[in-house]
Design a protein around this motif. Structure first.
Motif, PDB file in Angstrom:
ATOM      1  N   GLY A   1      15.974 -20.060   0.829  1.00 35.25           N
ATOM      2  CA  GLY A   1      15.445 -21.286   1.298  1.00 35.25           C
ATOM      3  C   GLY A   1      15.592 -22.334   0.474  1.00 35.25           C
ATOM      4  N   ILE A   2      15.859 -22.400  -0.639  1.00 30.58           N
ATOM      5  CA  ILE A   2      16.140 -23.383  -1.674  1.00 30.58           C
ATOM      6  C   ILE A   2      17.535 -24.320  -1.249  1.00 30.58           C
ATOM      7  CG2 ILE A   2      17.004 -22.548  -3.592  1.00 30.58           C
ATOM      8  CD1 ILE A   2      15.285 -24.529  -5.259  1.00 30.58           C
ATOM      9  N   SER A   3      18.493 -23.468  -0.857  1.00 35.86           N
ATOM     10  CA  SER A   3      19.891 -23.812  -0.512  1.00 35.86           C
ATOM     11  C   SER A   3      20.105 -24.231   0.995  1.00 35.86           C
ATOM     12  CB  SER A   3      20.943 -22.774  -0.763  1.00 35.86           C
ATOM     13  OG  SER A   3      20.492 -22.609  -2.072  1.00 35.86           O
TER      14      SER A   3
ATOM     15  N   PRO B   1      23.966 -29.451  -4.349  1.00 34.40           N
ATOM     16  CA  PRO B   1      22.614 -29.284  -4.682  1.00 34.40           C
ATOM     17  C   PRO B   1      21.710 -30.273  -4.104  1.00 34.40           C
ATOM     18  CG  PRO B   1      23.604 -29.739  -6.810  1.00 34.40           C
ATOM     19  CD  PRO B   1      24.622 -29.612  -5.884  1.00 34.40           C
ATOM     20  N   ASN B   2      20.575 -30.033  -3.717  1.00 36.22           N
ATOM     21  CA  ASN B   2      19.660 -30.857  -3.122  1.00 36.22           C
ATOM     22  C   ASN B   2      18.317 -31.307  -3.892  1.00 36.22           C
ATOM     23  OD1 ASN B   2      17.352 -29.081  -2.295  1.00 36.22           O
ATOM     24  ND2 ASN B   2      19.076 -27.934  -1.569  1.00 36.22           N
TER      25      ASN B   2
ATOM     26  N   ARG C   1      17.191 -30.407  -7.764  1.00 35.81           N
ATOM     27  CA  ARG C   1      17.062 -31.453  -8.791  1.00 35.81           C
ATOM     28  C   ARG C   1      15.605 -31.805  -9.511  1.00 35.81           C
ATOM     29  NH1 ARG C   1      20.967 -33.759  -5.372  1.00 35.81           N
ATOM     30  NH2 ARG C   1      19.206 -34.838  -4.240  1.00 35.81           N
ATOM     31  N   ALA C   2      14.706 -31.417  -8.648  1.00 38.89           N
ATOM     32  CA  ALA C   2      13.418 -31.198  -9.165  1.00 38.89           C
ATOM     33  C   ALA C   2      13.195 -30.413 -10.164  1.00 38.89           C
ATOM     34  CB  ALA C   2      12.478 -31.289  -8.045  1.00 38.89           C
ATOM     35  N   LEU C   3      13.802 -29.118 -10.162  1.00 41.38           N
ATOM     36  CA  LEU C   3      13.537 -27.951 -11.291  1.00 41.38           C
ATOM     37  C   LEU C   3      14.374 -28.264 -12.432  1.00 41.38           C
ATOM     38  CD1 LEU C   3      14.172 -24.839  -9.170  1.00 41.38           C
ATOM     39  CD2 LEU C   3      11.891 -25.779  -9.902  1.00 41.38           C
TER      40      LEU C   3
ATOM     41  N   LEU D   1      24.418 -23.375  -6.959  1.00 37.18           N
ATOM     42  CA  LEU D   1      24.072 -24.855  -6.797  1.00 37.18           C
ATOM     43  C   LEU D   1      22.895 -25.195  -8.094  1.00 37.18           C
ATOM     44  CD1 LEU D   1      23.382 -25.078  -2.873  1.00 37.18           C
ATOM     45  CD2 LEU D   1      25.317 -26.045  -4.407  1.00 37.18           C
ATOM     46  N   HIS D   2      22.069 -24.346  -8.621  1.00 36.42           N
ATOM     47  CA  HIS D   2      21.424 -24.534  -9.792  1.00 36.42           C
ATOM     48  C   HIS D   2      22.281 -24.932 -10.960  1.00 36.42           C
ATOM     49  CE1 HIS D   2      17.489 -23.501  -8.050  1.00 36.42           C
ATOM     50  NE2 HIS D   2      17.795 -22.016  -7.696  1.00 36.42           N
ATOM     51  N   ARG D   3      23.398 -24.352 -11.086  1.00 38.33           N
ATOM     52  CA  ARG D   3      24.285 -24.661 -12.194  1.00 38.33           C
ATOM     53  C   ARG D   3      24.815 -26.140 -11.803  1.00 38.33           C
ATOM     54  NH1 ARG D   3      28.874 -20.274 -13.666  1.00 38.33           N
ATOM     55  NH2 ARG D   3      27.397 -18.435 -13.149  1.00 38.33           N
ATOM     56  N   LYS D   4      25.304 -26.305 -10.746  1.00 40.40           N
ATOM     57  CA  LYS D   4      25.869 -27.687 -10.430  1.00 40.40           C
ATOM     58  C   LYS D   4      24.694 -28.582 -10.622  1.00 40.40           C
ATOM     59  CE  LYS D   4      29.305 -26.556  -6.850  1.00 40.40           C
ATOM     60  NZ  LYS D   4      29.279 -26.398  -5.303  1.00 40.40           N
TER      61      LYS D   4
END
Ligand code: ZN
Length: 258
Positions: free
Chosen positions: A32-34, A87-88, A92-94, A114-117
């Motif tokens: 869901g985060i992606s 990433p969205n 970025r908030a994390l 996406l977390h890495r990016k």
């Protein structure tokens, strides 16, 4: 703003207070985060790549072993789709929360990088990632772009090891495979030690990851669930929001920064 969105933001305010008071906060993320980055959740019927194929069949370890060309015709397309995604605001908030010293680690079920990016430093990818491929015989590994070049160069579309010639495989957990023990152990330690566990965009249905929030709850920590649909653990959630994860996480990061 809808009534539901307003209620969600009130809950986020409450969550921000829990996070401020906690010594350790960990995030657990799922498909869901992606979704706001344009990667459909394959469990949602009739969307994207997974609507046309049965993932249990083509992304299965047995499919790789028995028909690597068919496996790679599917996975090559998946690589092509995922590699360009960005990433969205939720990712970025994390990162913001980690840099501020609020968030200890991100555990993710996603293989999309996406977390890495986005720049998350303490990242546990329990289902692996598409960042690399490994030889199925000698285990030598190459980065995604080199694997893609190898895939494009082979007439049957199967990327082969430069050293021994055996078929390469993506470094993701395929259906029919166990999760990497080290990653899972680390995820378990983090969740058991978390005073707040943020479960974001995960339906919490796929084991063993679905059991992680129970480790937090049993140790006396609070579980927050930020996911659109229902989850089997909704009843134990201290905070439960159903809205847009990007809006909600940005609101959380903003509340924590103020
Ligand atoms: Zn090899």
């Amino acid at each position: 703003m809808t009534e539901r969105a307003t209620a969600s933001l009130r809950e986020i305010e409450r969550l921000a207070q829990l996070v401020r008071d906690a010594r350790s906060v960990v995030a657990l993320t799922g498909a869901g985060i992606s979704v706001p980055s344009g990667i459909p959740d394959f469990r949602t019927p009739q969307t994207g790549l997974w609507a046309r194929v049965d993932p249990m069949e083509v992304a299965h370890i047995d499919a790789f072993a028995s028909d690597p060309a068919r496996f790679w015709s599917f996975y090559g397309e998946r690589f092509a789709t995922l590699r360009s995604k960005q990433p969205n605001g939720a990712h970025r908030a994390l990162v913001e929360m980690e840099r501020a010293g609020t968030l200890q680690a991100v555990i993710t079920q996603n293989v999309d990088m996406l977390h890495r990016k986005a720049g998350t430093r303490e990242l546990i990818e329990v289902h692996g990632s598409i960042a690399s491929c490994s030889c199925s015989r000698c285990a030598r590994s190459v980065e995604l772009e080199r694997a893609r070049a190898a895939l494009a160069a082979e007439p049957d579309g199967v990327p082969r090891c430069e050293h021994c010639g055996a078929a390469m495989r993506p470094d993701v957990v395929l259906f029919g495979e166990l999760l990497p023990a080290d990653a899972l152990r680390r995820a378990g330690e983090l969740c058991a030690g978390a005073e707040v566990l943020l479960c974001i965009g995960s339906s919490l249905e796929v084991h063993p990851v679905a059991g992680l929030p129970l480790l937090t709850a049993r140790a006396g920590g609070a579980v927050a669930i930020l996911t659109e649909g229902p989850t089997p653990l909704d009843e134990l959630a201290a905070v439960r929001v159903h809205g847009d994860v990007e809006v909600e996480l940005r609101a959380l990061a903003r509340a924590l920064a103020s």
